[in-house]
Motif scaffolding. Structure first.
Motif: not given
Length: 413
Positions: A22, A27, A99, A102, A106, A108
């Motif tokens: 993180r 994310v 999700a 996001a 990204a 994830l």
């Protein structure tokens, strides 16, 4: 976006890895946090838990009394299954919503303690497992959670085995040392694999391949690596994909090969292959530009019979060549028969290895992987094809029965 499944056994250090990811920009979706969120007061989840286990699982403030609920289900598989049947679908639904929100491009990361137990690995581009030896984990639970050794081992026994977890891993982060050592390992993973993977995925491009044809010693882990990739590919569009098979040299035990997995994805026809192209790209397998056919063999000289689609992997950590062929086509049959012939015939394996080494020596100077492949074509046509066909006749080898599912007009072998 790049989807990473992060898991690890109790006291493995998964939370440290999640926090560092993180910090690096991922994310993070924390399944444990979501499991608490979906049973907050006033939620349908809490109402269903109370309905299943009675109001005795509530505290004076109306919130879920987790220790009391845990005591009811721990060591009781039937009750645990009831609880999981309530919580897991709600967590997955909430995770899917996060999700979807996001940003594009990204990375994830879904932190899922029971990823292996619930069979969710195929939903991710990569599964990352944080691992530590069992004695280390027991010591941590005794020191930091004030458990007895017996309690700690009981908690571990309620989860997937270490062996099962490692078998599901594309990446293993060793946490037998310090937290700083684990954070350093996460940093290396982020910089060398996750970030470039995410960039390739966003651009719809394959990972760069450098260097010439280098043969690696036969790796007994190649089939397991292929199996994990195959599971993800089969989940892309189950209704359109007839099969995914591990083919090529890495599918032949004991055969040295380039460290590239060759897989064959079987479809009813190439129109289906074209429809699958964007789905395969989203799964991390963009189309390989400029490649669209195998070289014809004498028994089927028409080049149109050898048409195919080729995709490569966007993951810089695991090169894959994905050959998409129509069931029953000559190229489809050749790939499967050639693999099975080499598996069965030691002399054929030895001859092919000698040919691979010859071509690798020749093209190691110019570092041309394409030249290496082209240089072997005469061997495939003049030597391998007739001997392979003789082996197939002698042994009664036949291709898989799903070839009968091909539509009319598809080339037959």
């Amino acid at each position: 976006m790049l989807k990473i499944g992060l898991t690890g056994g109790i006291a493995s250090g998964k939370s440290v890895a999640a926090s560092r990811l993180r910090e690096l920009g991922a994310v993070l979706v924390d399944a444990d946090a979501l499991a608490r969120e979906v049973v907050e007061p006033g939620t349908p989840g809490l109402a269903r838990v109370v309905e299943a286990f009675s109001a005795s699982v509530l505290g004076p403030d109306g919130r879920l009394d987790r220790p009391r609920l845990g005591a009811l289900v721990f060591g009781n598989p039937e009750r645990l299954a009831v609880l999981n049947g309530i919580i897991h679908p709600l967590v997955r639904e909430r995770a899917a919503a996060l999700a979807a929100a996001a940003p594009k491009g990204a990375v994830l990361v879904q932190d899922i303690p029971l990823l292996v137990e619930t069979g969710q690995g195929v939903n991710f581009h990569l599964v990352v497992v944080v691992d530590a030896p069992e004695d280390v984990r027991v010591r941590r639970m005794m020191e930091h959670r004030k458990m007895t050794a017996e309690e700690a081992r009981s908690r571990m026994a309620a989860q997937a085995t270490r062996e099962d977890r490692l078998a599901a891993a594309d990446v293993v982060l060793d946490n037998s040392g310090t937290k700083d050592e684990l954070r350093d390992a996460v940093d290396r993973l982020w910089g060398h694999r996750l970030q470039p993977f995410a960039e390739n995925l966003a651009k719809g491009q394959m990972a760069a391949r450098t260097g010439g044809p280098v043969l690696s010693p036969a790796n007994p882990d190649w089939p397991a690596q292929a199996a994990r990739v195959i599971g993800r590919l089969q989940a892309v569009a189950p209704q359109d994909i007839l099969a995914v098979d591990h083919i090529g040299s890495t599918a032949v035990p004991g055969l040295d090969a380039k460290d590239v997995l060759d897989l064959q994805l079987t479809v009813p026809d190439l129109a289906t292959a074209d429809r699958l192209e964007p789905l395969l790209a989203a799964a991390g397998f963009p189309r390989w530009p400029g490649i669209g056919a195998d070289n014809p063999k004498p028994a089927h000289p028409d080049p149109a019979d050898w048409d195919k689609r080729v995709h490569g992997n966007a993951d810089p950590g695991r090169p894959v060549n994905l050959h998409v062929r129509a069931a029953g086509s000559p190229g489809w049959r050749y790939a499967l028969c050639f693999r099975d012939w080499l598996r069965d015939d030691p002399a054929a394996r030895a001859d092919y290895l000698a040919e691979k080494r010859r071509a690798a020596r020749r093209h190691g100077v110019d570092k041309s992987t394409a030249g290496y492949a082209a240089d072997k074509e005469d061997w495939f046509t003049d030597y391998a094809a007739p001997r392979m066909e003789e082996w197939a006749r002698r042994t009664g080898w036949l291709p898989p029965s799903y070839a009968s599912a091909r539509p009319s007009g598809t080339a037959q072998s």
